[in-house]
Design an enzyme around this catalytic site. Structure first.
Site, PDB file in Angstrom:
ATOM      1  N   GLU A  82       0.813  -1.216   0.000  1.00 53.25           N
ATOM      2  CA  GLU A  82       0.000   0.000   0.000  1.00 53.25           C
ATOM      3  C   GLU A  82       0.849   1.270   0.000  1.00 53.25           C
ATOM      4  OE1 GLU A  82      -3.493   2.106  -0.226  1.00 53.25           O
ATOM      5  OE2 GLU A  82      -3.261  -0.070  -0.290  1.00 53.25           O
ATOM      6  N   ASP A  83       1.958   1.262   0.788  1.00 51.45           N
ATOM      7  CA  ASP A  83       2.690   2.509   1.042  1.00 51.45           C
ATOM      8  C   ASP A  83       4.049   2.610   0.359  1.00 51.45           C
ATOM      9  OD1 ASP A  83       0.604   3.288   2.672  1.00 51.45           O
ATOM     10  OD2 ASP A  83       1.534   2.536   4.507  1.00 51.45           O
TER      11      ASP A  83
END
Length: 701
Positions: A82-83
């Site tokens: 996600e990051d």
């Protein structure tokens, strides 16, 4: 980094893992750390700390549960997809399908931050349970993630701290409890309590420390007496520990039972761990011979485990100098499950822990049925919240299988719990061999045989009988699929009829008013609103107030409620309203209309979140009875209970439940749930009780 939350290093994690993992697995975890540290390089948390310390801390929480290699690696990588620039395919290439699948599952829940919009919260909650059903390790990582976030919440703004703490106490802590993750649940509860009520938490922590110092001699004396007596019976290897009560649990007990701090901590708690199930009962007999047990306070969770797999024998004893002793007795296997819950299934030594995983799987299966049948995400969220904290009864099938149901469940709820198809064709039942209608409320220990009829199908009136989330959502799903057009027509008719009666020209209501009304009721269209009116999920009076309210003046100030026992109407257990009280009604999708006293603190808290509440004009049938709780302080002498029961009997009042709390050598406090017809009869009861010589004080709960 605070002293209470020391920074976790990869060397610390590896040291813990080396206790139960192979050398090659520890090396694999270290490789995952290198990838995570590289991927998160340059990223920082709100506190200013390098971001990689967060996944390290999450992995350490799970390592303390001795979870498997796949779970620990996934925890280290859980924010990478996600990051960072790391992809699913790269994780799959380096660590295999299983770890990549878990990381992807956690990544899908990254946006699980509940904001003010109720529908956003509900949609994310539904997404959480779908992810759990795919691989339970997803929720283990998510709970560990939330626990570390709660530990480090100090760097956030106060408003955000409150929002996250409230969300955690309503959703994450109950999920941890339901999955048997006791240590995580306890810590989450206490962290939430410290943030939501900081002053109360500080005072309680201080008082607990003082009490622990004062009580150490008594604890050692009781523990020594238990060890000596068990040793005399050839059970010298048992483990006995004093249990320290937590600030949050003390506060809840003080609030619910209206007790003072000294009254809550007047009980000394011990846990006894033995080798086998047989020794549990043997130990119970020995302890009951040593100290006299308090009648009615023994609970056997060994024969009838809780829904999260928890097993123990619970008993309360009269100890030396009239002090109360609470003892939990369990085997080592039971203690293991109590500490690890569902995590035991992935524990490094989990050969025989499938039962707990099966319990969690059954619960998730039930929730998946509910979510598939719930019309909206909000409805699913409300139903699931109800299912997260049940008060249970245990009933039996004709074959002797145990079915767990929430308190006050009916025959119809039982039928749906056995199977949806059986529920949909339930005609009547035999309860302990006696014919009973589907509305019969069940009690623990009863045996139920369902009688079905192919010509019987769910009706709208069944929603007034069913209490469980599973049954109500299945009935609504059937009604919607079979007769949505007729329900829409019914809803439209009810609204038109009310408008005509109140001389409201519905065709003159502006488009803006309609839009605001639909938005406040979370309806996408008028047809959906008519459907929900037809299903009884939305009150016509609430719709009219939304359309016609002018400032503080509303068209309909209250609604008339009568014949309470035969409708989908419940009296709240937090305030025990009875006829004669000033009462308000709160409409919920899981329990129908819930009546509260207008000054109820719980209602004052939730009314701002739920627009569907109105004043109630409560008209009841003659001699219809309702439960109410009273608190009585009496002199600590023999015969008080018998005299009180005799006083009640003379007035024709039944006692439904009694709680006894010893305050000191001179006073004890009684909590009585009694059945009365209205406030006038209650006032007479209180007057008669106050006249008794040994009664010091009587008040309503």
């Amino acid at each position: 980094m605070s002293k209470n939350n020391p920074r976790i290093l990869i060397s610390d994690l590896c040291e813990v893992l080396e206790e139960y993992m192979s050398k090659s697995q520890v090396e694999g975890v270290y490789q995952a750390y290198i990838i995570a540290a590289t991927a998160h390089d340059g990223q920082y948390r709100k506190s200013g700390e390098a971001y990689v310390f967060h996944p390290l801390s999450v992995a350490m929480i799970l390592a303390e549960f001795k979870l498997d290699y796949y779970c620990i690696v996934a925890a280290l990588l859980h924010d990478c997809i996600e990051d960072t620039l790391v992809t699913y395919d790269e994780i799959k290439y380096d660590f295999g399908d299983e770890i990549a699948h878990i990381v992807e599952g956690v990544s899908k829940l990254t946006d699980l931050e509940f904001h003010d919009a109720a529908d956003k919260q509900a949609q994310n909650f539904r997404k959480l349970f779908l992810a759990m059903s795919d691989d339970m390790r997803v929720i283990l990582i998510k709970l560990a993630d939330r626990l570390h976030n709660m530990r480090t919440l100090g760097s956030m703004a106060r408003a955000k701290q409150l929002r996250i703490a409230k969300e955690t106490s309503e959703i994450h802590a109950p999920i941890a409890r339901r999955l048997g993750l006791n240590s995580i649940r306890v810590e989450l509860d206490n962290l939430c309590f410290a943030i939501i009520h900081p002053f109360r938490h500080k005072v309680l922590v201080s008082q607990i420390k003082k009490q622990c110092g004062n009580r150490s001699k008594v604890i050692k004396h009781i523990q020594g007496a238990l060890e000596n007596r068990l040793g005399e019976e050839g059970m010298a290897k048992v483990e006995i520990h004093g249990r320290r009560k937590q600030p949050c649990s003390i506060y809840k007990k003080m609030k619910v039972k209206q007790l003072k701090f000294a009254q809550v901590l007047d009980m000394y708690a011990f846990r006894v761990v033995v080798d086998s199930v047989a020794e549990c009962y043997q130990t119970l007999g020995v302890i009951h011979n040593l100290y006299k047990p308090l009648p009615g306070k023994f609970k056997d969770y060994v024969a009838l485990p809780k829904s999260n797999g928890y097993q123990s024998l619970h008993t309360i004893l009269f100890g030396p100098n009239n002090i109360m002793i609470e003892v939990q007795i369990r085997s080592k296997d039971m203690h293991f499950v109590s500490e690890y819950g569902i995590a035991a299934h992935w524990h490094y030594k989990s050969e025989n822990n499938d039962n707990n995983a099966e319990l969690a799987s059954n619960w998730l299966g039930s929730l998946l049925d509910i979510q598939q049948q719930s019309g909206t995400s909000i409805e699913f969220l409300e139903n699931a919240k109800t299912d997260l904290s049940p008060s249970e009864v245990f009933v039996f099938t004709p074959d002797g299988d145990i079915i767990q149901l929430p308190y006050k469940s009916t025959v119809l709820d039982f039928a749906y719990m056995v199977h949806t198809n059986i529920g949909e064709h339930t005609f009547k039942a035999r309860v302990d061999q006696i014919l009973a209608p589907i509305s019969t409320v069940l009690r623990s220990g009863q045996t139920v045989r369902i009688i079905t009829d192919e010509d019987t199908h769910p009706q709208a009136s069944w929603l007034q009988i069913a209490t469980t989330a599973k049954a109500r959502s299945a009935i609504k799903s059937y009604l919607k699929s079979q007769s949505s057009s007729s329900l829409i027509q019914l809803g439209r008719y009810l609204l038109d009829n009310a408008c005509e009666y109140l001389h409201v020209e519905i065709e003159k209501i502006s488009t803006e008013k309609w839009a605001d009304c639909l938005k406040s009721l979370s309806c996408q269209s008028k047809e959906e609103m008519f459907l929900r009116i037809g299903l009884g999920e939305v009150l016509v009076s609430v719709v009219l107030n939304q359309l016609q309210c002018d400032g503080d003046h509303c068209l309909i100030e209250n609604i008339k409620v009568s014949d309470t026992q035969s409708k989908a109407i419940n009296c709240a257990q937090c305030c025990y309203p009875i006829p004669g009280d000033q009462v308000v009604g709160l409409l919920t999708s899981s329990k129908g209309m819930v009546l509260h006293r207008s000054d109820c603190t719980n209602f004052m808290h939730i009314k701002h979140k739920n627009s569907q509440w109105l004043g109630v004009d409560w008209q009841t049938k003659e001699n219809e009875e309702f439960e109410v709780k009273i608190l009585i302080d009496v002199n600590n002498q023999r015969g008080t209970l018998a005299s009180i029961a005799n006083c009640m009997a003379k007035q024709g009042v039944n006692i439904e439940n009694i709680e006894v709390n010893e305050r000191d050598n001179y006073l004890k406090s009684l909590g009585l749930v009694i059945a009365v017809t209205n406030t006038e009869q209650l006032a007479l009861v209180i007057e008669q009780l106050t006249a008794l010589d040994f009664v010091q004080d009587v008040k309503r709960f």
